[in-house]
Design a protein around this motif. Structure first.
Motif, PDB file in Angstrom:
ATOM      1  N   TYR A 172      14.179  -4.304 -16.319  1.00  0.00           N
ATOM      2  CA  TYR A 172      14.482  -4.297 -14.885  1.00  0.00           C
ATOM      3  C   TYR A 172      14.949  -2.922 -14.409  1.00  0.00           C
ATOM      4  O   TYR A 172      15.734  -2.239 -15.074  1.00  0.00           O
ATOM      5  N   ASP A 173      14.448  -2.536 -13.214  1.00  0.00           N
ATOM      6  CA  ASP A 173      14.881  -1.295 -12.569  1.00  0.00           C
ATOM      7  C   ASP A 173      15.211  -1.623 -11.118  1.00  0.00           C
ATOM      8  O   ASP A 173      14.387  -2.229 -10.419  1.00  0.00           O
ATOM      9  N   SER A 174      16.400  -1.227 -10.671  1.00  0.00           N
ATOM     10  CA  SER A 174      16.844  -1.568  -9.311  1.00  0.00           C
ATOM     11  C   SER A 174      15.917  -0.999  -8.239  1.00  0.00           C
ATOM     12  O   SER A 174      15.886  -1.493  -7.108  1.00  0.00           O
ATOM     13  N   SER A 175      15.152   0.030  -8.564  1.00  0.00           N
ATOM     14  CA  SER A 175      14.219   0.613  -7.592  1.00  0.00           C
ATOM     15  C   SER A 175      13.001  -0.267  -7.374  1.00  0.00           C
ATOM     16  O   SER A 175      12.233  -0.068  -6.433  1.00  0.00           O
ATOM     17  N   GLY A 176      12.809  -1.239  -8.252  1.00  0.00           N
ATOM     18  CA  GLY A 176      11.644  -2.106  -8.164  1.00  0.00           C
ATOM     19  C   GLY A 176      10.511  -1.683  -9.067  1.00  0.00           C
ATOM     20  O   GLY A 176       9.530  -2.414  -9.247  1.00  0.00           O
ATOM     21  N   LYS A 177      10.622  -0.499  -9.660  1.00  0.00           N
ATOM     22  CA  LYS A 177       9.594  -0.020 -10.577  1.00  0.00           C
ATOM     23  C   LYS A 177       9.964  -0.423 -12.001  1.00  0.00           C
ATOM     24  O   LYS A 177      10.399   0.402 -12.824  1.00  0.00           O
ATOM     25  N   HIS A 178       9.812  -1.689 -12.295  1.00  0.00           N
ATOM     26  CA  HIS A 178      10.219  -2.223 -13.598  1.00  0.00           C
ATOM     27  C   HIS A 178       9.300  -1.697 -14.705  1.00  0.00           C
ATOM     28  O   HIS A 178       8.079  -1.599 -14.534  1.00  0.00           O
ATOM     29  N   ASP A 179       9.890  -1.361 -15.838  1.00  0.00           N
ATOM     30  CA  ASP A 179       9.118  -0.860 -16.978  1.00  0.00           C
ATOM     31  C   ASP A 179       8.558  -2.029 -17.782  1.00  0.00           C
ATOM     32  O   ASP A 179       9.301  -2.935 -18.194  1.00  0.00           O
ATOM     33  N   PHE A 180       7.249  -1.982 -18.007  1.00  0.00           N
ATOM     34  CA  PHE A 180       6.595  -3.035 -18.786  1.00  0.00           C
ATOM     35  C   PHE A 180       6.906  -2.834 -20.270  1.00  0.00           C
ATOM     36  O   PHE A 180       6.627  -1.775 -20.833  1.00  0.00           O
ATOM     37  N   ILE A 181       7.514  -3.845 -20.895  1.00  0.00           N
ATOM     38  CA  ILE A 181       7.869  -3.757 -22.314  1.00  0.00           C
ATOM     39  C   ILE A 181       6.724  -4.239 -23.188  1.00  0.00           C
ATOM     40  O   ILE A 181       6.309  -3.576 -24.142  1.00  0.00           O
ATOM     41  N   GLY A 182       6.199  -5.433 -22.872  1.00  0.00           N
ATOM     42  CA  GLY A 182       5.106  -5.957 -23.676  1.00  0.00           C
ATOM     43  C   GLY A 182       4.787  -7.392 -23.316  1.00  0.00           C
ATOM     44  O   GLY A 182       5.375  -7.965 -22.386  1.00  0.00           O
ATOM     45  N   GLU A 183       3.864  -7.981 -24.066  1.00  0.00           N
ATOM     46  CA  GLU A 183       3.406  -9.331 -23.761  1.00  0.00           C
ATOM     47  C   GLU A 183       3.006 -10.064 -25.019  1.00  0.00           C
ATOM     48  O   GLU A 183       2.825  -9.465 -26.091  1.00  0.00           O
ATOM     49  N   PHE A 184       2.866 -11.368 -24.885  1.00  0.00           N
ATOM     50  CA  PHE A 184       2.331 -12.194 -25.970  1.00  0.00           C
ATOM     51  C   PHE A 184       1.747 -13.449 -25.342  1.00  0.00           C
ATOM     52  O   PHE A 184       1.984 -13.743 -24.158  1.00  0.00           O
ATOM     53  N   THR A 185       0.965 -14.195 -26.109  1.00  0.00           N
ATOM     54  CA  THR A 185       0.374 -15.440 -25.616  1.00  0.00           C
ATOM     55  C   THR A 185       0.759 -16.590 -26.531  1.00  0.00           C
ATOM     56  O   THR A 185       1.041 -16.400 -27.716  1.00  0.00           O
ATOM     57  N   SER A 186       0.770 -17.778 -25.941  1.00  0.00           N
ATOM     58  CA  SER A 186       1.049 -18.992 -26.693  1.00  0.00           C
ATOM     59  C   SER A 186       0.502 -20.165 -25.884  1.00  0.00           C
ATOM     60  O   SER A 186      -0.275 -19.968 -24.945  1.00  0.00           O
ATOM     61  N   SER A 187       0.895 -21.362 -26.239  1.00  0.00           N
ATOM     62  CA  SER A 187       0.533 -22.567 -25.483  1.00  0.00           C
ATOM     63  C   SER A 187       1.710 -23.525 -25.574  1.00  0.00           C
ATOM     64  O   SER A 187       2.571 -23.398 -26.456  1.00  0.00           O
ATOM     65  N   PHE A 188       1.734 -24.479 -24.666  1.00  0.00           N
ATOM     66  CA  PHE A 188       2.838 -25.431 -24.710  1.00  0.00           C
ATOM     67  C   PHE A 188       2.808 -26.223 -26.016  1.00  0.00           C
ATOM     68  O   PHE A 188       3.856 -26.485 -26.614  1.00  0.00           O
ATOM     69  N   GLN A 189       1.609 -26.587 -26.467  1.00  0.00           N
ATOM     70  CA  GLN A 189       1.515 -27.343 -27.714  1.00  0.00           C
ATOM     71  C   GLN A 189       2.083 -26.546 -28.882  1.00  0.00           C
ATOM     72  O   GLN A 189       2.837 -27.081 -29.702  1.00  0.00           O
ATOM     73  N   GLU A 190       1.753 -25.265 -28.951  1.00  0.00           N
ATOM     74  CA  GLU A 190       2.263 -24.431 -30.035  1.00  0.00           C
ATOM     75  C   GLU A 190       3.790 -24.338 -29.974  1.00  0.00           C
ATOM     76  O   GLU A 190       4.465 -24.446 -31.000  1.00  0.00           O
ATOM     77  N   MET A 191       4.335 -24.160 -28.779  1.00  0.00           N
ATOM     78  CA  MET A 191       5.791 -24.034 -28.646  1.00  0.00           C
ATOM     79  C   MET A 191       6.497 -25.325 -29.015  1.00  0.00           C
ATOM     80  O   MET A 191       7.533 -25.318 -29.681  1.00  0.00           O
ATOM     81  N   GLN A 192       5.921 -26.442 -28.577  1.00  0.00           N
ATOM     82  CA  GLN A 192       6.560 -27.728 -28.870  1.00  0.00           C
ATOM     83  C   GLN A 192       6.523 -28.033 -30.361  1.00  0.00           C
ATOM     84  O   GLN A 192       7.523 -28.441 -30.958  1.00  0.00           O
ATOM     85  N   GLU A 193       5.375 -27.830 -30.987  1.00  0.00           N
ATOM     86  CA  GLU A 193       5.251 -28.109 -32.417  1.00  0.00           C
ATOM     87  C   GLU A 193       6.094 -27.142 -33.239  1.00  0.00           C
ATOM     88  O   GLU A 193       6.666 -27.519 -34.270  1.00  0.00           O
ATOM     89  N   GLY A 194       6.193 -25.895 -32.776  1.00  0.00           N
ATOM     90  CA  GLY A 194       6.939 -24.901 -33.530  1.00  0.00           C
ATOM     91  C   GLY A 194       8.438 -25.110 -33.496  1.00  0.00           C
ATOM     92  O   GLY A 194       9.158 -24.606 -34.371  1.00  0.00           O
ATOM     93  N   THR A 195       8.934 -25.855 -32.497  1.00  0.00           N
ATOM     94  CA  THR A 195      10.380 -26.112 -32.403  1.00  0.00           C
ATOM     95  C   THR A 195      10.692 -27.592 -32.559  1.00  0.00           C
ATOM     96  O   THR A 195      11.765 -28.046 -32.154  1.00  0.00           O
ATOM     97  N   ALA A 196       9.755 -28.346 -33.134  1.00  0.00           N
ATOM     98  CA  ALA A 196       9.947 -29.794 -33.283  1.00  0.00           C
ATOM     99  C   ALA A 196      11.177 -30.102 -34.114  1.00  0.00           C
ATOM    100  O   ALA A 196      11.912 -31.059 -33.858  1.00  0.00           O
ATOM    101  N   ASN A 197      11.415 -29.295 -35.129  1.00  0.00           N
ATOM    102  CA  ASN A 197      12.622 -29.420 -35.929  1.00  0.00           C
ATOM    103  C   ASN A 197      13.764 -28.723 -35.187  1.00  0.00           C
ATOM    104  O   ASN A 197      13.650 -27.570 -34.792  1.00  0.00           O
ATOM    105  N   SER A 198      14.864 -29.441 -34.975  1.00  0.00           N
ATOM    106  CA  SER A 198      15.976 -28.904 -34.182  1.00  0.00           C
ATOM    107  C   SER A 198      16.545 -27.616 -34.752  1.00  0.00           C
ATOM    108  O   SER A 198      17.183 -26.838 -34.039  1.00  0.00           O
ATOM    109  N   GLU A 199      16.328 -27.371 -36.051  1.00  0.00           N
ATOM    110  CA  GLU A 199      16.850 -26.157 -36.672  1.00  0.00           C
ATOM    111  C   GLU A 199      15.805 -25.052 -36.751  1.00  0.00           C
ATOM    112  O   GLU A 199      16.045 -23.989 -37.311  1.00  0.00           O
ATOM    113  N   GLN A 200      14.640 -25.302 -36.162  1.00  0.00           N
ATOM    114  CA  GLN A 200      13.538 -24.362 -36.279  1.00  0.00           C
ATOM    115  C   GLN A 200      13.365 -23.577 -34.977  1.00  0.00           C
ATOM    116  O   GLN A 200      13.522 -24.109 -33.888  1.00  0.00           O
TER     117      GLN A 200
END
Length: 382
Positions: free
Chosen positions: A55-83
């Protein structure tokens, strides 16, 4: 961080933007809820793109990076409460220019769950009954019933303002009420035999059984009641709210979605016990209860609009806020020349949401669906 759902060859669609965490190289964002429809159009395998910025208060925010996923991947990957799940945050510009570039950081997901959001129809089909109580303003500000100018004038030529409102609004509410029996009360009148002022008397003069059979029964009791009472005052609304809140409180203690109370108040305007009424509404906001106020006549309804809470959270005089908005105000004069559907939409616009909000806030799920019969299952919306 911004979350986008992909649209094939079209522009990706922004579905969520997190809050800004300032001056922190390891931010933790607040948990948030999204419907599956808005997140991925109910396609759990649909690719989602996550973009992270500095974040930059001037509005010119610096892009850090990106990644892709899906809801199914996120749900399955955290199905275990300790995972947990984590992704490398990649900035393509750095990846292409820097030989030893691996990532610009790591994003960690600690939990991703699915919550069932029940609908108003789910509760109705599960056996929740909507119980309406009618309260009629009999204060002197309505005018002497013997005068043709009175809102309570019983003329053989045409129904008065209260009768018109009762028939129109009551007829709508009747379709929601499971047993079609309406406890009906009056307030602000001197009543027989001692002609003491009462703010919650049964208009059928049977305090042990104030119920009337259908709205037609309420109208018949109103016609019989009016010549026997003396319109007086003040316009105290808190007593009738508290009366209806009693059964709602007992219902709350069951911890089940079996009966939701709705108080229908017909009044000509200014409330005398505003502080007590605000306090009563704030208390009722924590119960399975809603209030519909119908303004009759052409008076100033500023008090009613304040109680409605659309312009801000209603608070009691001591500053305690309402747990939720439970009041809907409808000026009947605005609908005298409109189709019944317009009035129905306005009168019952908020009740389904209020029912769902209450039971959801208490963690109460609907009962098992019951067989549908025309006599017991109303429509979920007008």
């Amino acid at each position: 961080m911004e979350i986008y759902k992909t649209n094939g060859d079209q522009n990706d669609q922004l579905v969520w933007r997190t809050e800004v965490v300032k001056n922190n190289l390891n931010p933790s964002w607040e948990p948030f809820r999204l419907s599956l429809h808005s997140l991925c159009s109910c396609d759990v395998r649909r690719p989602l793109k996550f973009l992270v910025y500095d974040y930059d208060s001037s509005g010119k925010h610096d892009f850090i990076g990106e990644f892709t996923s899906s809801f199914q991947e996120m749900q399955e990957g955290t199905a275990n409460s300790e995972q947990e799940m984590q992704w490398d945050c990649i900035n393509p510009k750095y990846r292409d220019k820097k030989k030893n570039y691996k990532s610009s950081g790591t994003v960690v997901l600690t939990q991703c769950t699915v919550e069932k959001v029940h609908t108003f129809l789910d509760y109705i089909m599960g056996g929740c009954q909507i119980s309406f109580t009618v309260a009629i303003d009999f204060t002197a500000s309505n005018g002497d019933p013997r005068s043709s100018q009175s809102l309570h004038c019983l003329s053989p030529r045409q129904p008065n303002h209260y009768l018109q409102a009762l028939r129109a609004v009551g007829g709508i509410c009747q379709d929601y009420d499971s047993d079609k029996r309406f406890p009906a009360f009056g307030f602000g009148a001197r009543i027989p035999p001692n002609f003491e002022v009462s703010h919650d008397f049964a208009i059928n003069f049977d305090p042990e059984n104030p119920e009337c059979e259908e709205i037609s029964g309420v109208i018949a009791s109103y016609r019989r009641c009016l010549p026997q009472i003396q319109l007086y005052g003040p316009t105290n609304v808190a007593p009738i709210i508290n009366r209806v809140a009693g059964p709602a409180q007992r219902e709350q203690s069951t911890g089940q979605a079996t009966k939701y109370s709705v108080l229908l108040v017909l009044t000509d305007g200014v409330v005398s016990d505003m502080a007590e009424t605000r306090a009563a509404i704030v208390r009722a906001s924590r119960l399975p209860m809603s209030i519909i106020i119908v303004g009759v006549g052409n008076a100033d309804f500023s008090d009613m609009r304040l109680l409605d809470g659309d312009d801000g959270t209603l608070r009691c005089p001591r500053g305690v806020p309402a747990a939720r908005d439970i009041v809907q105000f409808v000026p009947f004069r605005d609908f005298k020349d409109t189709p019944p559907s317009a009035l129905a939409k306005c009168v019952l616009a908020e009740v389904p949401r209020q029912v769902v909000e209450y039971y959801a806030s208490q963690g109460i799920s609907p009962g098992a669906p019951r067989p549908c019969t025309p006599a017991t299952t109303p429509s979920p919306s007008p």
